[in-house]
Design an enzyme around this catalytic site. Sequence first.
Site, PDB file in Angstrom:
ATOM      1  CE  LYS A 180      46.237  20.009  28.042  1.00 37.78           C
ATOM      2  NZ  LYS A 180      44.893  20.611  28.037  1.00 37.78           N
TER       3      LYS A 180
HETATM    4  C1  LIG Z   1      44.182  21.086  29.165  1.00 39.85           C
HETATM    5  C2  LIG Z   1      43.063  22.032  28.934  1.00 39.85           C
HETATM    6  C3  LIG Z   1      42.545  22.860  29.974  1.00 39.85           C
HETATM    7  C4  LIG Z   1      43.058  22.781  31.397  1.00 39.85           C
HETATM    8  O1  LIG Z   1      44.343  23.348  31.550  1.00 39.85           O
HETATM    9  P1  LIG Z   1      45.215  23.045  32.862  1.00 39.85           P
HETATM   10  O2  LIG Z   1      46.553  23.617  32.578  1.00 39.85           O
HETATM   11  O3  LIG Z   1      45.244  21.542  32.977  1.00 39.85           O
HETATM   12  O4  LIG Z   1      44.543  23.684  34.018  1.00 39.85           O
HETATM   13  C5  LIG Z   1      41.544  23.763  29.662  1.00 39.85           C
HETATM   14  N1  LIG Z   1      41.028  23.829  28.425  1.00 39.85           N
HETATM   15  C6  LIG Z   1      41.472  23.056  27.405  1.00 39.85           C
HETATM   16  C7  LIG Z   1      40.849  23.180  26.076  1.00 39.85           C
HETATM   17  C8  LIG Z   1      42.507  22.130  27.621  1.00 39.85           C
HETATM   18  O5  LIG Z   1      42.949  21.355  26.605  1.00 39.85           O
END
Ligand SMILES: *Cc1c(COP(=O)(O)O)cnc(C)c1O
Length: 463
Positions: free
Chosen positions: A107
């Site tokens: 993120k």
């Molecule tokens: C948020 C997250 C995901 C999922 O990603 P999306 O874009 O919501 O599909 C997968 N792995 C980690 C470590 C995350 O923080």
Amino acid sequence: MRYVSTRGSAPILGFADTVLAGLATDGGLYIPETWPPAPEHISADYPTLAAGVMAPYIGEEVSTTDLANLCSGAYSTFRDPRVTPLVPLEQGHWMLELFHGPTLAFKDVALQFLGKLFDHLLEERDERITIVGATSGDTGSAAIDGVKNCSRVKIVILYPHGRVSDVQRRQMTTINSPNVKTLAVDGTFDDCQDLVKAMFNHAEFRDRHRLSAVNSINWARIMAQVVYYFSAIQQVAANGESINNGVSFSVPTGNFGNVLSGWIARQMGAPIRNLVVGSNANDILTRFFETQEMRARDVVPTLSPSMDIQVSSNFERLLFEMNGRDGGLTTEQLQRFRTVGAFAVEADQYAKWLAPVFRAARCDDEQTTAMIRDVFESTGQMIDPHTAVGVLGGRTFQEDGVPMVTLATAHAAKFPDAVERATGKRPELPAHMADLFDRPEWVTRVDNDLAAVEAEVASVSGL
Ligand SMILES: *Cc1c(COP(=O)(O)O)cnc(C)c1O
């Protein structure tokens, strides 16, 4: 570039208004009117590549020089010079490490950029905002880190007291910045979300403090994630692999934001063959790809908590495209989903849009643990439980002559208990965070009470 809502009845907006609005006024998500072609030159320098991929989505609204500065600023916080380095996993199968940002999860790639972008757009308009959000872990820390140095953005993050991991909590509470406030709410994650919703529904409060959100439906987050698909393909080719048959990606998926960015890269002309959607036991998407019906079930807690999601909100953008960009039909399907808990898509639409591209896999906790152990024993690499779900999907759909890239979405040290249980070894925090447990914490404990939370938000917003 102009942006339209997936529900078809909100005003068409330009880039800056789309980013600052987040959700459309008709409840829909904004999507560009057209998919621009990929840049002609794919730079190996990540910030340069990012500016090139994003420029057509931004148009004249941010100058070329400003965009270059935003990108180099955002990605200077990453500890690897390649920002998202590609590492070999096994024959024909690679991992793209997306966790070298400040909070060790993918993120950061979008939120480091979004913080800089918000500050820039607000500066030009001489406006300020207060971001409020509820978090069960990863998003809150990445959002705080993304905006902690912004002069025009204040941020208040609510998390359920005693219900996030120590690493996750400390990544939020050890930030001591006058525009950041972390609230430990005596309640559950759902209580936190309800409090945030109540603040947004309290119109006078919302307008006075210019409340804003940074959840994963924000267009700028999706856009910033498109970049690393191009980077991955560039790195695969630079390793001497043929990309003549395209490259496939396996993506651990929750809200469908990350994998949607891959689909957008493909729309722009990136040589992407398949996109593998990896689910944990919360497998609504995998069941959809098997049955062409989206049907909700209760969320169960798993070892990969950032994917413990019932409704993948970003799927709406793909649905809108499949529906021939018919906002009315999209609204109808989502209404049905809300009222009876399910909707189906037409077989011909599915065959045209989804069948050629998407594959889907599921990986329960037992398989997740086995995958972490197997990768550790065969390569010595420690992977986190989310990445493990991706690796299983990548192995399942690997084809001869098509490089497979699994997106590694978190650092193993972010989920040390699960990794230690699988490997017998505790993953260590990277050097820049080694003192995380020695740093002082700055956190305010509040009751599960709207007035108490609003008072805290007012004290930080200064508006
Ligand atoms: C948020 C997250 C995901 C999922 O990603 P999306 O874009 O919501 O599909 C997968 N792995 C980690 C470590 C995350 O923080």
